[in-house]
Design a protein around this motif. Structure first.
Motif, PDB file in Angstrom:
ATOM      1  N   LEU A  58      25.937  40.502  34.806  1.00 21.24           N
ATOM      2  CA  LEU A  58      25.356  39.340  34.128  1.00 21.24           C
ATOM      3  C   LEU A  58      24.694  38.362  35.096  1.00 21.24           C
ATOM      4  O   LEU A  58      24.620  37.176  34.827  1.00 21.24           O
ATOM      5  N   GLY A  59      24.234  38.839  36.234  1.00 24.59           N
ATOM      6  CA  GLY A  59      23.339  38.078  37.075  1.00 24.59           C
ATOM      7  C   GLY A  59      23.901  36.969  37.929  1.00 24.59           C
ATOM      8  O   GLY A  59      23.168  36.099  38.376  1.00 24.59           O
ATOM      9  N   GLY A  60      25.149  36.924  38.213  1.00 27.68           N
ATOM     10  CA  GLY A  60      25.696  35.899  39.082  1.00 27.68           C
ATOM     11  C   GLY A  60      27.101  36.278  39.497  1.00 27.68           C
ATOM     12  O   GLY A  60      27.664  37.263  39.012  1.00 27.68           O
ATOM     13  N   ALA A  61      27.696  35.496  40.401  1.00 26.41           N
ATOM     14  CA  ALA A  61      29.028  35.826  40.892  1.00 26.41           C
ATOM     15  C   ALA A  61      29.748  34.552  41.316  1.00 26.41           C
ATOM     16  O   ALA A  61      29.125  33.571  41.732  1.00 26.41           O
ATOM     17  N   VAL A  62      31.072  34.576  41.199  1.00 25.14           N
ATOM     18  CA  VAL A  62      31.954  33.516  41.660  1.00 25.14           C
ATOM     19  C   VAL A  62      33.063  34.174  42.465  1.00 25.14           C
ATOM     20  O   VAL A  62      33.728  35.090  41.974  1.00 25.14           O
ATOM     21  N   LEU A  63      33.250  33.736  43.700  1.00 24.20           N
ATOM     22  CA  LEU A  63      34.257  34.317  44.592  1.00 24.20           C
ATOM     23  C   LEU A  63      34.125  35.836  44.679  1.00 24.20           C
ATOM     24  O   LEU A  63      35.107  36.571  44.705  1.00 24.20           O
ATOM     25  N   GLY A  64      32.882  36.294  44.734  1.00 26.57           N
ATOM     26  CA  GLY A  64      32.628  37.717  44.884  1.00 26.57           C
ATOM     27  C   GLY A  64      32.768  38.518  43.614  1.00 26.57           C
ATOM     28  O   GLY A  64      32.558  39.741  43.630  1.00 26.57           O
ATOM     29  N   LEU A  65      33.105  37.879  42.493  1.00 26.07           N
ATOM     30  CA  LEU A  65      33.264  38.586  41.227  1.00 26.07           C
ATOM     31  C   LEU A  65      32.110  38.219  40.303  1.00 26.07           C
ATOM     32  O   LEU A  65      31.838  37.036  40.077  1.00 26.07           O
ATOM     33  N   PRO A  66      31.432  39.217  39.742  1.00 27.03           N
ATOM     34  CA  PRO A  66      30.310  38.931  38.827  1.00 27.03           C
ATOM     35  C   PRO A  66      30.781  38.148  37.603  1.00 27.03           C
ATOM     36  O   PRO A  66      31.943  38.226  37.198  1.00 27.03           O
ATOM     37  N   PRO A 141      40.733  34.718  62.501  1.00 22.45           N
ATOM     38  CA  PRO A 141      41.393  34.272  63.740  1.00 22.45           C
ATOM     39  C   PRO A 141      42.848  33.858  63.548  1.00 22.45           C
ATOM     40  O   PRO A 141      43.627  33.857  64.508  1.00 22.45           O
ATOM     41  N   TYR A 142      43.223  33.499  62.329  1.00 17.64           N
ATOM     42  CA  TYR A 142      44.612  33.111  62.055  1.00 17.64           C
ATOM     43  C   TYR A 142      45.477  34.316  61.662  1.00 17.64           C
ATOM     44  O   TYR A 142      46.649  34.158  61.298  1.00 17.64           O
ATOM     45  N   GLY A 143      44.905  35.510  61.716  1.00 16.25           N
ATOM     46  CA  GLY A 143      45.644  36.718  61.366  1.00 16.25           C
ATOM     47  C   GLY A 143      45.742  36.962  59.876  1.00 16.25           C
ATOM     48  O   GLY A 143      46.591  37.732  59.434  1.00 16.25           O
ATOM     49  N   ILE A 144      44.885  36.318  59.095  1.00 15.27           N
ATOM     50  CA  ILE A 144      44.914  36.469  57.636  1.00 15.27           C
ATOM     51  C   ILE A 144      43.679  37.250  57.214  1.00 15.27           C
ATOM     52  O   ILE A 144      42.548  36.826  57.458  1.00 15.27           O
ATOM     53  N   ARG A 145      43.908  38.370  56.574  1.00 16.41           N
ATOM     54  CA  ARG A 145      42.808  39.210  56.127  1.00 16.41           C
ATOM     55  C   ARG A 145      42.864  39.320  54.602  1.00 16.41           C
ATOM     56  O   ARG A 145      43.446  40.261  54.057  1.00 16.41           O
ATOM     57  N   VAL A 146      42.306  38.334  53.958  1.00 16.76           N
ATOM     58  CA  VAL A 146      42.199  38.348  52.504  1.00 16.76           C
ATOM     59  C   VAL A 146      40.733  38.219  52.120  1.00 16.76           C
ATOM     60  O   VAL A 146      39.916  37.693  52.886  1.00 16.76           O
ATOM     61  N   THR A 147      40.397  38.715  50.946  1.00 15.41           N
ATOM     62  CA  THR A 147      39.015  38.667  50.479  1.00 15.41           C
ATOM     63  C   THR A 147      38.852  37.587  49.421  1.00 15.41           C
ATOM     64  O   THR A 147      39.833  36.992  48.949  1.00 15.41           O
ATOM     65  N   GLN A 148      37.620  37.354  49.031  1.00 15.79           N
ATOM     66  CA  GLN A 148      37.348  36.406  47.960  1.00 15.79           C
ATOM     67  C   GLN A 148      37.972  36.859  46.655  1.00 15.79           C
ATOM     68  O   GLN A 148      38.355  36.024  45.825  1.00 15.79           O
ATOM     69  N   HIS A 149      38.104  38.168  46.455  1.00 16.47           N
ATOM     70  CA  HIS A 149      38.760  38.665  45.244  1.00 16.47           C
ATOM     71  C   HIS A 149      40.222  38.214  45.190  1.00 16.47           C
ATOM     72  O   HIS A 149      40.738  37.854  44.120  1.00 16.47           O
ATOM     73  N   VAL A 151      41.428  35.513  46.552  1.00 20.09           N
ATOM     74  CA  VAL A 151      41.400  34.084  46.235  1.00 20.09           C
ATOM     75  C   VAL A 151      41.158  33.882  44.746  1.00 20.09           C
ATOM     76  O   VAL A 151      41.775  33.009  44.112  1.00 20.09           O
ATOM     77  N   ALA A 152      40.272  34.693  44.161  1.00 23.05           N
ATOM     78  CA  ALA A 152      39.985  34.584  42.728  1.00 23.05           C
ATOM     79  C   ALA A 152      41.235  34.847  41.899  1.00 23.05           C
ATOM     80  O   ALA A 152      41.465  34.178  40.873  1.00 23.05           O
ATOM     81  N   ILE A 153      42.058  35.807  42.310  1.00 24.20           N
ATOM     82  CA  ILE A 153      43.288  36.107  41.584  1.00 24.20           C
ATOM     83  C   ILE A 153      44.229  34.905  41.614  1.00 24.20           C
ATOM     84  O   ILE A 153      44.771  34.494  40.580  1.00 24.20           O
ATOM     85  N   VAL A 154      44.425  34.329  42.794  1.00 32.07           N
ATOM     86  CA  VAL A 154      45.344  33.198  42.933  1.00 32.07           C
ATOM     87  C   VAL A 154      44.844  31.992  42.146  1.00 32.07           C
ATOM     88  O   VAL A 154      45.609  31.347  41.408  1.00 32.07           O
ATOM     89  N   VAL A 155      43.559  31.685  42.265  1.00 33.63           N
ATOM     90  CA  VAL A 155      43.003  30.518  41.574  1.00 33.63           C
ATOM     91  C   VAL A 155      43.069  30.707  40.061  1.00 33.63           C
ATOM     92  O   VAL A 155      43.456  29.794  39.318  1.00 33.63           O
TER      93      VAL A 155
END
Length: 308
Positions: A58-66, A141-149, A151-155
């Protein structure tokens, strides 16, 4: 490394919390343990999967999710709620039995849900077509490897839980639900339309479960057994927090999710200690249940459960 485990635990806990709330709601108001709850999560996940495949980005995305994914999420929530309400009206409400009978019936309902999904989609794993994202750069650099996806789940989970809190504490429906959870007979004689409240309970509980299923599919993969495989973990969270307590379910879900994702750290620690048996990550659920039992030995009603 520890921060990465904590971050992953927060993501997984968000999913467990959404599943735990619905299970606790059903127990507190309908007064039975709904073993079809995990498969209700699967229903929501696959309804969202089908919708996302139809609408696309649908032509857009938020936190890496369309945008289409969030539309599919709403459809998944609605589908889980509709299926749960239909099951309540056609099955649970029609059966004249006690809580044990309803529990056994819900096991059969779970098999039906799972079989229908497997007939339609097969038994193989599948994924949402959202692609994979690299970790967020400024967290590496802080040793945290999480993606925008992640973050989207948590939010998204935080928004849903906050909405439920507002509903329970500041609306007429929420006050009626809390009254029924405390004393259903008194609520009935006080003029509360208990059947209507019960239906809303199914809508809210199953809707949150559907959202949890969608996020579980995004976090891992989709399969017909995905909700069922998580069900005992959700039960552990509800019992740990205090069965029948919605806020206890939130706390229990958070703790169980964190324990589950922190197991690699425990595994590394036991491997480094001499004369200590190695505890691999495959024992994550067993350790979570062990901690649940230890807490119940001290607080038999759970962390947030009321004394009887």
């Amino acid at each position: 490394m520890v921060l990465e485990y904590l971050a992953n635990g927060l993501v997984f806990s968000s999913i467990i919390v959404l599943g735990s709330i619905g299970l606790s709601l059903v127990y507190s108001i309908a007064d039975f343990a709904n073993f079809a709850h995990g498969d209700t999560m699967t229903v929501g996940a696959y309804a969202s999967f089908v919708t996302f495949g139809a609408v696309g980005g649908l032509g857009g995305a938020v936190l890496g999710l369309p945008y289409g994914f969030f539309l599919a999420l709403l459809v998944g929530i609605a589908a889980a709620a509709v299926v749960a309400v239909a099951t309540e009206k056609l099955v649970y409400e029609s059966i004249d039995t006690d809580s044990i009978g309803l529990l056994i019936t819900s096991i059969g309902i779970a098999f039906i849900y799972r079989a229908v999904i497997q007939i339609r989609f097969g038994a193989d794993f599948t994924r949402f077509g959202v692609g994979t994202l690299p970790p967020i750069e400024w967290l590496i650099p802080y040793g945290i490897r999480v993606t925008q996806h992640d973050v989207a789940i948590v939010v998204s989970a935080a928004v849903l839980v906050t909405g439920l809190h507002v509903l329970l504490q500041y609306t007429d429906l929420g006050r009626k639900m809390r009254a029924m959870a405390d004393n259903p007979d008194l609520a009935r004689v006080s003029g509360i339309r208990t059947r209507r409240v019960t239906l809303w309970m199914w809508v809210i509980g199953a809707g949150l479960a559907g959202a949890g299923g969608v996020f579980l599919g995004l976090f891992n993969q989709l399969s017909p057994r995905m909700g069922f495989n998580l069900l005992l973990v959700i039960f552990a969270a509800v019992i740990l927090g205090g069965i029948g307590s919605v806020y206890g379910a939130m706390l229990g879900g958070f703790l169980i999710g964190m324990i589950n994702q922190m197991m690699p750290l425990v595994s590394d620690l036991t491997d480094a200690l001499p004369l200590v048996p190695s505890v691999g990550i495959e024992y994550a659920n067993a350790v979570a249940f062990l901690i649940m039992v230890a807490v119940l030995l001290v607080r038999p009603n759970g962390i947030a459960g009321e004394a009887t």
